[in-house]
Design a protein around this motif. Sequence first.
Motif, PDB file in Angstrom:
ATOM      1  N   SER A 127       0.811  -1.217   0.000  1.00 53.02           N
ATOM      2  CA  SER A 127       0.000   0.000   0.000  1.00 53.02           C
ATOM      3  C   SER A 127       0.847   1.271   0.000  1.00 53.02           C
ATOM      4  N   LEU A 160      -7.570  -5.354  -2.642  1.00 57.14           N
ATOM      5  CA  LEU A 160      -7.121  -6.723  -2.396  1.00 57.14           C
ATOM      6  C   LEU A 160      -8.280  -7.728  -2.425  1.00 57.14           C
ATOM      7  N   ILE A 163      -8.622  -8.333  -6.394  1.00 62.05           N
ATOM      8  CA  ILE A 163      -7.402  -7.873  -7.081  1.00 62.05           C
ATOM      9  C   ILE A 163      -7.416  -8.189  -8.581  1.00 62.05           C
TER      10      ILE A 163
END
Length: 167
Positions: A127, A160, A163
């Motif tokens: 991130s 996520l 994804i």
Amino acid sequence: NRGECLRVRTYKVVLWGFRTEYDYFRKYFEVEQLKGNMQIVAIVLNEFQLFQKVDGIDVVGMEVISSLEYDYIINMNQKASAEVAKILQLLQIPQENVIPARVFALPFFDLQRWVQVKESNISIISSHCWGGFAYNTLGLPFRSPFINMFFDNKEFLKMLEDIEEYM
């Protein structure tokens, strides 16, 4: 035995740099040699006219490198690594065959494991800048779509969760 599972081969390497850099990194190279991870085939020193051998290893000029049998070139030249990269490109040596010597000084470095990570073409999903830092520290090419990006935690977790869709 776990260690034997990792043992794939002894990599033949050529060292490239200055004598002072070789002196600095020598202890790290000796550890890898003692583990059976690498064999130093030759050293390309900028001052090659002054030496025929260093620690029993042949010292050669860069014009000889194409006649040597090796797996990797270890670039010991930390201050002018970009210049060395240009010379290696002119000699038609692929960048993926060059290892920055600084990685040998990383705690618990192991050439066998480093090659496994390198050959896995790993893409780090992070991130924030941790992924780029990891690539840079390990001397690996950046293979992540997230280099120089920052996600707040909520956005990152959302990405996520699905994804494949975001990629």
